[in-house]
Scaffold this motif. Structure first.
Motif, PDB file in Angstrom:
ATOM      1  N   ALA A 149       0.817  -1.211   0.000  1.00 35.36           N
ATOM      2  CA  ALA A 149       0.000   0.000   0.000  1.00 35.36           C
ATOM      3  C   ALA A 149       0.853   1.265   0.000  1.00 35.36           C
ATOM      4  CB  ALA A 149      -0.943  -0.004   1.202  1.00 35.36           C
ATOM      5  N   VAL A 150       1.874   1.317   0.838  1.00 36.44           N
ATOM      6  CA  VAL A 150       2.648   2.555   0.955  1.00 36.44           C
ATOM      7  C   VAL A 150       3.403   2.878  -0.332  1.00 36.44           C
ATOM      8  CG1 VAL A 150       4.552   3.688   2.180  1.00 36.44           C
ATOM      9  CG2 VAL A 150       2.770   2.490   3.472  1.00 36.44           C
ATOM     10  N   PRO A 151       4.135   1.943  -0.955  1.00 38.09           N
ATOM     11  CA  PRO A 151       4.768   2.274  -2.236  1.00 38.09           C
ATOM     12  C   PRO A 151       3.752   2.626  -3.325  1.00 38.09           C
ATOM     13  CG  PRO A 151       5.764   0.313  -1.294  1.00 38.09           C
ATOM     14  CD  PRO A 151       4.546   0.600  -0.483  1.00 38.09           C
ATOM     15  N   THR A 152       2.622   1.926  -3.338  1.00 38.35           N
ATOM     16  CA  THR A 152       1.597   2.223  -4.341  1.00 38.35           C
ATOM     17  C   THR A 152       1.063   3.639  -4.171  1.00 38.35           C
ATOM     18  OG1 THR A 152       0.937  -0.096  -4.556  1.00 38.35           O
ATOM     19  CG2 THR A 152      -0.681   1.557  -5.198  1.00 38.35           C
ATOM     20  N   LEU A 153       0.764   4.028  -2.944  1.00 37.80           N
ATOM     21  CA  LEU A 153       0.254   5.378  -2.702  1.00 37.80           C
ATOM     22  C   LEU A 153       1.311   6.439  -2.991  1.00 37.80           C
ATOM     23  CD1 LEU A 153      -1.825   4.749   0.537  1.00 37.80           C
ATOM     24  CD2 LEU A 153      -2.730   5.299  -1.729  1.00 37.80           C
ATOM     25  N   THR A 154       2.580   6.114  -2.740  1.00 43.36           N
ATOM     26  CA  THR A 154       3.652   7.056  -3.057  1.00 43.36           C
ATOM     27  C   THR A 154       3.716   7.298  -4.561  1.00 43.36           C
ATOM     28  OG1 THR A 154       4.914   6.268  -1.149  1.00 43.36           O
ATOM     29  CG2 THR A 154       6.113   7.535  -2.803  1.00 43.36           C
TER      30      THR A 154
ATOM     31  N   LEU B 118       4.960   3.264  11.012  1.00 44.52           N
ATOM     32  CA  LEU B 118       3.842   3.739  10.199  1.00 44.52           C
ATOM     33  C   LEU B 118       3.809   5.260  10.156  1.00 44.52           C
ATOM     34  CD1 LEU B 118       1.263   3.237   8.567  1.00 44.52           C
ATOM     35  CD2 LEU B 118       0.006   3.096  10.740  1.00 44.52           C
ATOM     36  N   ALA B 119       4.047   5.897  11.287  1.00 46.14           N
ATOM     37  CA  ALA B 119       4.029   7.359  11.324  1.00 46.14           C
ATOM     38  C   ALA B 119       5.066   7.945  10.373  1.00 46.14           C
ATOM     39  CB  ALA B 119       4.264   7.849  12.750  1.00 46.14           C
ATOM     40  N   LYS B 120       6.262   7.353  10.337  1.00 49.21           N
ATOM     41  CA  LYS B 120       7.298   7.858   9.427  1.00 49.21           C
ATOM     42  C   LYS B 120       6.868   7.723   7.972  1.00 49.21           C
ATOM     43  CE  LYS B 120      10.760   9.122  10.659  1.00 49.21           C
ATOM     44  NZ  LYS B 120      11.226  10.501  10.980  1.00 49.21           N
ATOM     45  N   ASP B 121       6.262   6.590   7.627  1.00 47.65           N
ATOM     46  CA  ASP B 121       5.754   6.418   6.265  1.00 47.65           C
ATOM     47  C   ASP B 121       4.673   7.444   5.947  1.00 47.65           C
ATOM     48  OD1 ASP B 121       7.422   4.287   5.725  1.00 47.65           O
ATOM     49  OD2 ASP B 121       5.913   2.756   6.130  1.00 47.65           O
ATOM     50  N   LEU B 122       3.798   7.707   6.907  1.00 48.30           N
ATOM     51  CA  LEU B 122       2.672   8.604   6.654  1.00 48.30           C
ATOM     52  C   LEU B 122       3.104  10.054   6.470  1.00 48.30           C
ATOM     53  CD1 LEU B 122       0.066   7.092   9.134  1.00 48.30           C
ATOM     54  CD2 LEU B 122      -0.039   7.029   6.631  1.00 48.30           C
TER      55      LEU B 122
ATOM     56  N   LEU C 233       4.475  10.205   3.018  1.00 50.74           N
ATOM     57  CA  LEU C 233       3.394  10.211   2.034  1.00 50.74           C
ATOM     58  C   LEU C 233       2.691  11.562   1.980  1.00 50.74           C
ATOM     59  CD1 LEU C 233       1.519   6.789   2.365  1.00 50.74           C
ATOM     60  CD2 LEU C 233       2.383   7.818   0.262  1.00 50.74           C
ATOM     61  N   ASP C 234       2.448  12.144   3.135  1.00 51.59           N
ATOM     62  CA  ASP C 234       1.770  13.441   3.169  1.00 51.59           C
ATOM     63  C   ASP C 234       2.620  14.510   2.498  1.00 51.59           C
ATOM     64  OD1 ASP C 234      -0.748  14.468   3.994  1.00 51.59           O
ATOM     65  OD2 ASP C 234       0.248  15.649   5.548  1.00 51.59           O
ATOM     66  N   ASP C 235       3.937  14.394   2.645  1.00 52.82           N
ATOM     67  CA  ASP C 235       4.847  15.331   1.988  1.00 52.82           C
ATOM     68  C   ASP C 235       4.835  15.136   0.477  1.00 52.82           C
ATOM     69  OD1 ASP C 235       7.133  17.219   1.790  1.00 52.82           O
ATOM     70  OD2 ASP C 235       8.222  15.407   1.220  1.00 52.82           O
ATOM     71  N   VAL C 236       4.992  13.890   0.016  1.00 50.61           N
ATOM     72  CA  VAL C 236       5.039  13.623  -1.423  1.00 50.61           C
ATOM     73  C   VAL C 236       3.743  14.058  -2.096  1.00 50.61           C
ATOM     74  CG1 VAL C 236       5.178  11.791  -3.162  1.00 50.61           C
ATOM     75  CG2 VAL C 236       6.694  11.743  -1.176  1.00 50.61           C
TER      76      VAL C 236
ATOM     77  N   ASP D 225       1.713  16.412  -1.078  1.00 53.30           N
ATOM     78  CA  ASP D 225       1.376  17.791  -0.733  1.00 53.30           C
ATOM     79  C   ASP D 225       0.057  17.865   0.030  1.00 53.30           C
ATOM     80  OD1 ASP D 225       1.743  20.537  -0.520  1.00 53.30           O
ATOM     81  OD2 ASP D 225       0.804  20.962  -2.463  1.00 53.30           O
ATOM     82  N   GLY D 226      -0.064  16.968   1.030  1.00 52.73           N
ATOM     83  CA  GLY D 226      -1.212  17.039   1.937  1.00 52.73           C
ATOM     84  C   GLY D 226      -2.487  16.440   1.399  1.00 52.73           C
ATOM     85  N   ARG D 227      -2.382  15.303   0.685  1.00 51.86           N
ATOM     86  CA  ARG D 227      -3.595  14.676   0.120  1.00 51.86           C
ATOM     87  C   ARG D 227      -3.856  13.286   0.701  1.00 51.86           C
ATOM     88  NH1 ARG D 227      -2.954  13.679  -5.487  1.00 51.86           N
ATOM     89  NH2 ARG D 227      -0.725  14.176  -5.450  1.00 51.86           N
ATOM     90  N   ILE D 228      -3.283  12.958   1.856  1.00 55.22           N
ATOM     91  CA  ILE D 228      -3.386  11.609   2.401  1.00 55.22           C
ATOM     92  C   ILE D 228      -4.413  11.550   3.529  1.00 55.22           C
ATOM     93  CG2 ILE D 228      -2.166   9.790   3.662  1.00 55.22           C
ATOM     94  CD1 ILE D 228      -1.364   9.967   0.743  1.00 55.22           C
ATOM     95  N   THR D 229      -5.266  10.524   3.478  1.00 57.80           N
ATOM     96  CA  THR D 229      -6.157  10.166   4.581  1.00 57.80           C
ATOM     97  C   THR D 229      -5.787   8.764   5.042  1.00 57.80           C
ATOM     98  OG1 THR D 229      -8.010  11.523   3.794  1.00 57.80           O
ATOM     99  CG2 THR D 229      -8.545   9.673   5.247  1.00 57.80           C
ATOM    100  N   LEU D 230      -5.670   8.588   6.356  1.00 62.85           N
ATOM    101  CA  LEU D 230      -5.397   7.257   6.892  1.00 62.85           C
ATOM    102  C   LEU D 230      -6.702   6.609   7.310  1.00 62.85           C
ATOM    103  CD1 LEU D 230      -3.345   5.084   7.866  1.00 62.85           C
ATOM    104  CD2 LEU D 230      -3.540   6.142  10.135  1.00 62.85           C
ATOM    105  N   GLY D 231      -7.136   5.610   6.533  1.00 63.24           N
ATOM    106  CA  GLY D 231      -8.203   4.741   6.999  1.00 63.24           C
ATOM    107  C   GLY D 231      -7.584   3.682   7.889  1.00 63.24           C
ATOM    108  N   ILE D 232      -8.135   3.490   9.085  1.00 60.32           N
ATOM    109  CA  ILE D 232      -7.502   2.601  10.053  1.00 60.32           C
ATOM    110  C   ILE D 232      -8.554   1.826  10.829  1.00 60.32           C
ATOM    111  CG2 ILE D 232      -7.348   4.472  11.761  1.00 60.32           C
ATOM    112  CD1 ILE D 232      -4.700   3.194  12.690  1.00 60.32           C
ATOM    113  N   GLY D 233      -8.281   0.540  11.061  1.00 58.99           N
ATOM    114  CA  GLY D 233      -9.193  -0.307  11.811  1.00 58.99           C
ATOM    115  C   GLY D 233      -8.426  -1.275  12.690  1.00 58.99           C
ATOM    116  N   ALA D 234      -9.152  -2.055  13.475  1.00 62.94           N
ATOM    117  CA  ALA D 234      -8.523  -2.965  14.436  1.00 62.94           C
ATOM    118  C   ALA D 234      -7.957  -4.211  13.785  1.00 62.94           C
ATOM    119  CB  ALA D 234      -9.535  -3.355  15.514  1.00 62.94           C
ATOM    120  N   GLY D 235      -8.303  -4.486  12.527  1.00 64.56           N
ATOM    121  CA  GLY D 235      -7.809  -5.681  11.857  1.00 64.56           C
ATOM    122  C   GLY D 235      -8.745  -6.861  12.053  1.00 64.56           C
ATOM    123  N   GLY D 236      -8.432  -7.941  11.365  1.00 66.79           N
ATOM    124  CA  GLY D 236      -9.294  -9.118  11.407  1.00 66.79           C
ATOM    125  C   GLY D 236      -8.491 -10.386  11.549  1.00 66.79           C
TER     126      GLY D 236
END
Length: 313
Positions: free
Chosen positions: A65-70, A96-100, A103-106, A108-119
């Protein structure tokens, strides 16, 4: 494919229309074009799943996900981007925070973190651990979200918790979006809803999973309305108004399944009923042939370009 000039993101009255692009296509042979096409069609946000592998796609291509979003952030201009959703199953708040923030820098402030407890899917055991129980997932999530909030908002964080620790973890200069990038928190249980009310800028649901196989669309609407009522109570308990949170429906997991994507009229009917419940964002899966998300690409594109006007956007 002629990608052309991206359209402005479209709004469905008080509701936004977004899409999920599963990371199954190589970037050079279709992946890049799919993200550019989402921007051209005017979607508000294009999300991707943050899994190591997922369900029926486990034995095929599945990219991170992170490379794809980058890559998507570098290729697009106005489209918001995000995960739907990230979880503690294989993530740690510090890394995760460092990646985020990157991403927010690359982007220019267009990232939303969808986050859940997992399954309990493949991610739950891929690192060699036993799958956590629902209570264990909730315990970790209750520590994960507040720590991630601090890591994205403060220059240096030290924390010693039951599950996660940070020692002078630095995230300078922080997010482009201030005080941090937005959280869209997926939750239906009381503890998760409390986290959404306290830390979320948006709340995410897929409906009631108990109704997926045997429920009716009417029962699904009733169940989702009940979830929103519980969210409202959680917000009231934390001193917030439920109207302050965007409400996001990830489609494809209600008893309707893929029927809303069968025609423009079917989608308008489906979306309208959820607008009435208070949803501000509907997310549809980009079609993937020969999968649970198979759909007519032409219908999908008609929904993106024509549904907003029919719904008052």
């Amino acid at each position: 494919m002629d990608i052309g000039k991206p359209a402005r993101p479209r709004t469905l009255g008080v509701m936004r229309l977004s899409t999920v692009i599963l990371p199954v296509r190589p970037w050079r042979t279709g992946g890049r074009d799919e993200w550019l096409r989402a921007e051209q069609l005017g979607f508000h946000t294009a999300y991707t799943y943050d899994h190591l592998s997922w369900r029926s796609f486990r034995d095929g291509p599945w990219y991170g996900a992170v490379p794809t979003l980058t890559a998507a952030a570098a290729a697009t201009e106005r489209l918001r981007l995000g995960t739907l959703v990230t979880s503690p199953n294989f993530r740690h708040p510090v890394t995760l925070a460092k990646d985020l923030i990157s991403l927010d820098d690359v982007s220019d402030g267009r990232i939303t973190l969808g986050i859940g407890a997992g399954g309990t899917g493949f991610d739950a055991t891929a690192l060699g651990q036993e799958a956590w129980t629902p209570r264990e997932r909730a315990d970790r999530f209750a520590e994960f979200v507040p720590l991630l909030d601090r890591l994205l908002s403060e220059g240096s964080v030290t924390h010693e918790g039951a599950f996660y620790s940070a020692v002078e973890a630095r995230n300078i200069p922080g997010c482009v979006q201030r005080p941090r990038l937005p959280f869209a928190i997926a939750a239906t249980g009381p503890r998760g809803l409390k986290l959404a009310a306290r830390y979320g800028q948006a709340w995410v649901t897929t409906g009631d999973p108990k109704l997926f196989e045997t429920g009716t669309p009417e029962q699904s609407l009733e169940a989702i309305a009940g979830q929103i009522d519980k969210l409202a109570k959680a917000c009231a308990d934390t001193g917030r108004k439920v109207e302050e949170l965007d409400k996001v429906l990830l489609t494809g997991f209600t008893p309707d399944r893929g029927r809303p994507l069968e025609s423009l009229d079917a989608f308008v009917d489906f979306a309208g009923k959820h607008i009435e419940l208070g949803f501000t964002e509907i997310v549809v899966h980009a079609p993937i042939p020969d999968s649970d998300f198979a759909a007519d690409q032409a219908v999908f594109e008609r929904i993106a370009t024509e549904a907003p006007a029919q719904l008052g956007g």
